[in-house]
Motif scaffolding. Structure first.
Motif, mmCIF file in Angstrom:
data_model
loop_
_atom_site.group_PDB
_atom_site.id
_atom_site.type_symbol
_atom_site.label_atom_id
_atom_site.label_comp_id
_atom_site.label_asym_id
_atom_site.label_seq_id
_atom_site.Cartn_x
_atom_site.Cartn_y
_atom_site.Cartn_z
ATOM 1 N N CYS A 122 0.569 -1.485 -0.562
ATOM 2 C CA CYS A 122 0.422 -0.351 -0.016
ATOM 3 C C CYS A 122 0.543 1.737 -0.350
ATOM 4 C CB CYS A 122 -0.568 -0.442 0.973
ATOM 5 S SG CYS A 122 -0.397 0.169 2.609
ATOM 6 N N GLY A 123 2.159 0.975 0.108
ATOM 7 C CA GLY A 123 3.090 1.953 0.275
ATOM 8 C C GLY A 123 2.835 3.172 1.217
ATOM 9 N N GLU A 124 2.525 3.193 2.648
ATOM 10 C CA GLU A 124 2.520 3.553 3.900
ATOM 11 C C GLU A 124 3.559 3.188 4.275
ATOM 12 O OE1 GLU A 124 0.286 5.269 4.982
ATOM 13 O OE2 GLU A 124 0.406 5.592 6.929
ATOM 14 N N ARG A 125 3.783 4.295 4.898
ATOM 15 C CA ARG A 125 5.777 4.109 5.447
ATOM 16 C C ARG A 125 5.305 4.737 6.813
ATOM 17 N NH1 ARG A 125 7.656 6.722 0.721
ATOM 18 N NH2 ARG A 125 9.906 5.613 0.262
ATOM 19 N N PRO A 136 5.700 -9.262 9.733
ATOM 20 C CA PRO A 136 5.045 -8.294 10.437
ATOM 21 C C PRO A 136 4.021 -7.796 9.512
ATOM 22 C CG PRO A 136 6.884 -7.157 10.266
ATOM 23 C CD PRO A 136 7.254 -8.749 9.424
ATOM 24 N N ALA A 137 2.694 -7.667 9.477
ATOM 25 C CA ALA A 137 1.649 -7.669 8.585
ATOM 26 C C ALA A 137 1.700 -5.801 8.928
ATOM 27 C CB ALA A 137 0.258 -7.019 9.741
ATOM 28 N N CYS A 141 -2.047 -1.488 5.709
ATOM 29 C CA CYS A 141 -2.947 -2.646 4.861
ATOM 30 C C CYS A 141 -3.383 -3.419 5.589
ATOM 31 C CB CYS A 141 -3.128 -2.374 3.671
ATOM 32 S SG CYS A 141 -1.701 -3.190 3.348
ATOM 33 N N GLY A 142 -2.448 -3.655 6.883
ATOM 34 C CA GLY A 142 -2.481 -5.405 6.922
ATOM 35 C C GLY A 142 -1.640 -6.351 6.203
ATOM 36 N N ALA A 143 -1.299 -6.123 5.390
ATOM 37 C CA ALA A 143 -1.005 -7.392 4.238
ATOM 38 C C ALA A 143 0.098 -7.362 5.010
ATOM 39 C CB ALA A 143 -0.515 -6.874 3.363
ATOM 40 N N HIS A 144 1.013 -8.705 5.100
ATOM 41 C CA HIS A 144 1.479 -9.901 5.809
ATOM 42 C C HIS A 144 2.925 -9.292 5.072
ATOM 43 C CE1 HIS A 144 0.525 -10.811 9.607
ATOM 44 N NE2 HIS A 144 -0.523 -10.806 9.110
ATOM 45 N N GLY A 145 4.237 -9.863 5.306
ATOM 46 C CA GLY A 145 5.103 -9.938 4.666
ATOM 47 C C GLY A 145 5.718 -8.918 3.777
ATOM 48 N N ARG A 146 4.951 -7.980 3.029
ATOM 49 C CA ARG A 146 5.395 -6.707 2.208
ATOM 50 C C ARG A 146 6.124 -5.259 3.109
ATOM 51 N NH1 ARG A 146 2.530 -7.577 -2.154
ATOM 52 N NH2 ARG A 146 4.254 -6.570 -3.206
#
Ligand code: OAD
Length: 236
Positions: A122-125, A136-137, A141-146
């Motif tokens: 999602c690009g969030e810093r 970690p999430a 956005c809650g995505a794991h491993g990104r």
């Protein structure tokens, strides 16, 4: 301003300012960074090829921050920040947090920060958790491993360049501390500042690749020379 005649200062720092705190510099005598070639851990290609190696490398660097403290050079720049009545911008190439732990506030990290991460989904810093290796999430956005380290790797655009360019154009004193002058765009800041009329000073353990471009160079340990320089400036 005061007896020095300077109003507006830009200070560029590199790995040499943190060396006396025990943070290894990048270009040691063996040409390796903590046992790795820079291109194996500090490029987007390296991350794509072997994300586990790169995450483990930065997890170790992040963990090592707990074992180091700001030194006299970081403290002197924080003192300058607190006392200097004119404009000041400290631009660090370092990804450690020693300037801010010493108390500096008018500063930017142009190559990112070990303590920050960003989400490839999602690009969030965001603040980095202690380890990124375990996937970690993302806080947003809650995505794991990104999550990847929020570090500017070779081939990526350094941060805060608009603000840095404006400060270089407006400064009348540019000081480079503890950097080898091997990596652009930072290595070109001295030419930029000179072009706009600033006095330029290098403080480094040894002559850097760009020493000849500076009006003045002082060679020795940052922990000795930076407090002397700041003291003279504030009392000048
Ligand atoms: P380098 O490791 O290239 O250079 C550190 C400089 O600090 C050398 O010129 C040393 O002589 C000097 N030095 C060492 N100990 C010192 C001391 N006690 N006092 C004063 N000077 C000392 O590190 P940087 O120039 O910061 O980029 O490297 C620039 C960039 O290359 C880094 O930000 C990093 C790296 O690849 C990215 O990660 C994008």
């Amino acid at each position: 301003m005061r007896g020095t005649g300077f109003q507006s200062i830009v200070v560029l720092t590199g790995a040499g300012i943190s060396a006396e705190s025990g943070v290894p510099t990048f270009r040691g005598p063996d040409g390796l960074w903590e046992g790795h070639r820079i291109e194996d851990v500090a490029t987007p290609q390296a991350f794509h090829r072997d994300p586990a190696l790169v995450q483990a490398f930065y997890d170790a660097r992040r963990a090592a921050l707990a074992r180091v403290e700001p030194n006299a050079a970081h403290r002197a720049l924080a003192w300058l920040d607190a006392e200097w009545p004119g404009d000041l911008l400290i631009v660090t190439q370092n990804v450690d947090d020693l300037h801010e732990r010493a108390g500096a506030a008018r500063m930017v990290h142009m190559h990112g920060e070990l303590k920050r991460a960003f989400c490839l989904a999602c690009g969030e810093r965001q603040a980095a958790p202690d380890t990124l290796s375990d996937g970690p999430a993302c806080a947003r956005c809650g995505a794991h491993g990104r999550l990847r380290p929020d570090i500017v790797w070779f081939g990526e655009m350094p941060y805060h360049m608009d603000r840095i360019e404006a400060a270089l154009a407006a400064c009348d004193l540019f000081v480079s501390i503890g950097t080898s002058g091997a990596v652009y765009p930072a290595a070109g800041f001295v030419q930029g500042a000179r072009h706009y009329g600033a006095h330029t000073l290098e403080i480094n353990l040894e002559p850097s690749e760009g020493t000849h471009v500076f009006h003045e160079a002082r060679h020795g340990r940052a922990g000795d020379l930076v407090p002397l320089w700041v003291g003279a400036l504030l009392e000048g």
